[in-house]
Design a protein around this motif. Sequence first.
Motif, mmCIF file in Angstrom:
data_model
loop_
_atom_site.group_PDB
_atom_site.id
_atom_site.type_symbol
_atom_site.label_atom_id
_atom_site.label_comp_id
_atom_site.label_asym_id
_atom_site.label_seq_id
_atom_site.Cartn_x
_atom_site.Cartn_y
_atom_site.Cartn_z
ATOM 1 N N PHE A 60 40.487 -22.340 -57.302
ATOM 2 C CA PHE A 60 41.264 -21.591 -58.303
ATOM 3 C C PHE A 60 40.825 -20.131 -58.300
ATOM 4 N N PHE A 61 41.787 -19.226 -58.045
ATOM 5 C CA PHE A 61 41.525 -17.789 -58.088
ATOM 6 C C PHE A 61 42.121 -17.223 -59.375
ATOM 7 N N SER A 62 41.553 -16.099 -59.833
ATOM 8 C CA SER A 62 42.097 -15.449 -61.030
ATOM 9 C C SER A 62 43.526 -14.983 -60.732
ATOM 10 N N GLY A 63 44.335 -14.878 -61.767
ATOM 11 C CA GLY A 63 45.714 -14.438 -61.586
ATOM 12 C C GLY A 63 46.621 -15.560 -61.101
ATOM 13 N N ASP A 64 46.260 -16.815 -61.471
ATOM 14 C CA ASP A 64 47.129 -17.969 -61.209
ATOM 15 C C ASP A 64 47.470 -18.166 -59.731
ATOM 16 N N LEU A 65 46.436 -18.262 -58.912
ATOM 17 C CA LEU A 65 46.640 -18.613 -57.504
ATOM 18 C C LEU A 65 45.633 -19.702 -57.148
ATOM 19 N N ILE A 66 46.133 -20.759 -56.521
ATOM 20 C CA ILE A 66 45.291 -21.912 -56.219
ATOM 21 C C ILE A 66 45.448 -22.242 -54.733
ATOM 22 N N LEU A 67 44.322 -22.376 -54.042
ATOM 23 C CA LEU A 67 44.375 -22.810 -52.639
ATOM 24 C C LEU A 67 44.069 -24.308 -52.591
ATOM 25 N N LEU A 68 45.058 -25.058 -52.119
ATOM 26 C CA LEU A 68 44.947 -26.518 -52.038
ATOM 27 C C LEU A 68 44.721 -26.888 -50.574
ATOM 28 N N THR A 69 43.657 -27.640 -50.284
ATOM 29 C CA THR A 69 43.427 -28.055 -48.891
ATOM 30 C C THR A 69 43.129 -29.548 -48.812
ATOM 31 N N HIS A 70 43.493 -30.121 -47.670
ATOM 32 C CA HIS A 70 43.185 -31.519 -47.368
ATOM 33 C C HIS A 70 42.541 -31.548 -45.993
ATOM 34 N N MET A 71 41.497 -32.355 -45.814
ATOM 35 C CA MET A 71 40.746 -32.349 -44.553
ATOM 36 C C MET A 71 41.284 -33.328 -43.521
ATOM 37 N N ARG A 72 42.093 -34.301 -43.973
ATOM 38 C CA ARG A 72 42.499 -35.413 -43.094
ATOM 39 C C ARG A 72 41.287 -35.926 -42.307
ATOM 40 N N MET A 73 41.422 -36.073 -40.982
ATOM 41 C CA MET A 73 40.332 -36.683 -40.222
ATOM 42 C C MET A 73 39.251 -35.683 -39.812
ATOM 43 N N SER A 74 39.630 -34.429 -39.612
ATOM 44 C CA SER A 74 38.734 -33.536 -38.865
ATOM 45 C C SER A 74 38.309 -32.275 -39.603
ATOM 46 N N GLY A 75 38.928 -31.973 -40.743
ATOM 47 C CA GLY A 75 38.644 -30.689 -41.386
ATOM 48 C C GLY A 75 37.309 -30.656 -42.106
ATOM 49 N N SER A 76 36.783 -29.443 -42.300
ATOM 50 C CA SER A 76 35.555 -29.301 -43.089
ATOM 51 C C SER A 76 35.426 -27.862 -43.573
ATOM 52 N N TRP A 77 34.681 -27.691 -44.648
ATOM 53 C CA TRP A 77 34.324 -26.368 -45.160
ATOM 54 C C TRP A 77 32.836 -26.161 -44.945
ATOM 55 N N HIS A 78 32.476 -24.996 -44.453
ATOM 56 C CA HIS A 78 31.066 -24.632 -44.317
ATOM 57 C C HIS A 78 30.809 -23.378 -45.149
#
Length: 282
Positions: A60-78
């Motif tokens: 959730f970012f200020s000013g009503d913006l939301i980043l939605l992500t799904h990793m399925r089989m291979s995604g990741s956040w570092h």
Amino acid sequence: MPEGDSIFRTARLLNRALGDRVVTRIKTSLAPLARVNDDAPLVGRTVERVEARGKWCLIFFSGDLILLTHMRMSGSWHIYKTGERWQAPRSAMRVVITCGEVQAVGFNIPVAEFHTAQSLDRSEHVSQLGLDVLGGTFDIDKATRALREFGRVHPDAEIGNVLLNQHVIAGIGNIYKSEILFAAQVNPFRPVRTISDRELESISEIAQRFMQSNVAEGKGPGIVTYSGARHTTGAMNRGARLWVYRRQGLECRRCGAIIEMRRQGTGARSTYWCPSCQPYIG
Ligand SMILES: [Zn+2]
């Protein structure tokens, strides 16, 4: 494979790294994200919070913006210090959010969308999710009712498939499906109509307990691995952490019978069970 527990830990990690910080740079190779960023730039917005809902991660970012992500089989956040060497190839980078000296890098993320609060409410992905097994409002009675309710409409649905249905209960993936049903001593192929309220209650209670014990705080690097140290048996040593998952042909830890594996459901997902502890009732 990311299940709700990995996403929960990822969101917690992102929240700690980025929460209350101002975005100083954004880079993405995903065209739809780049377009939104052109229209409504991210730089200068504050990261308000990061949340997991089922297997979805929401920033959730200020000013009503939301980043939605799904990793399925291979995604990741570092998470990295800005300038630190990444532990995944640059070609796998999909989005980089830089907040001063901290960087969150999304690798191989197959689903990423920007939303406003209103468009998120209308989004089929998140608005139709069932009770989140790791959410603050999860409740064993409510989960039991959701399973029973689904069973009324789909009496022949096999419980192994029902547990993977994110519209009924959100967050359970393929590993936990087998582990939860073993612990509840319920055969994964039983139609939900044959399962008693007592058994559904036990399934709901174990689902919450197993997943919660796998998101307990631990020290670790800024990376959440998905294959890591999932455990359900209480044992932490490698090879003894799970009851049945990937143990076909081996002896049941409880009764000594041979664990079986069969493909189940439209996704032909691997299902593991002990034929003696979890007899079939049709
Ligand atoms: Zn057994």
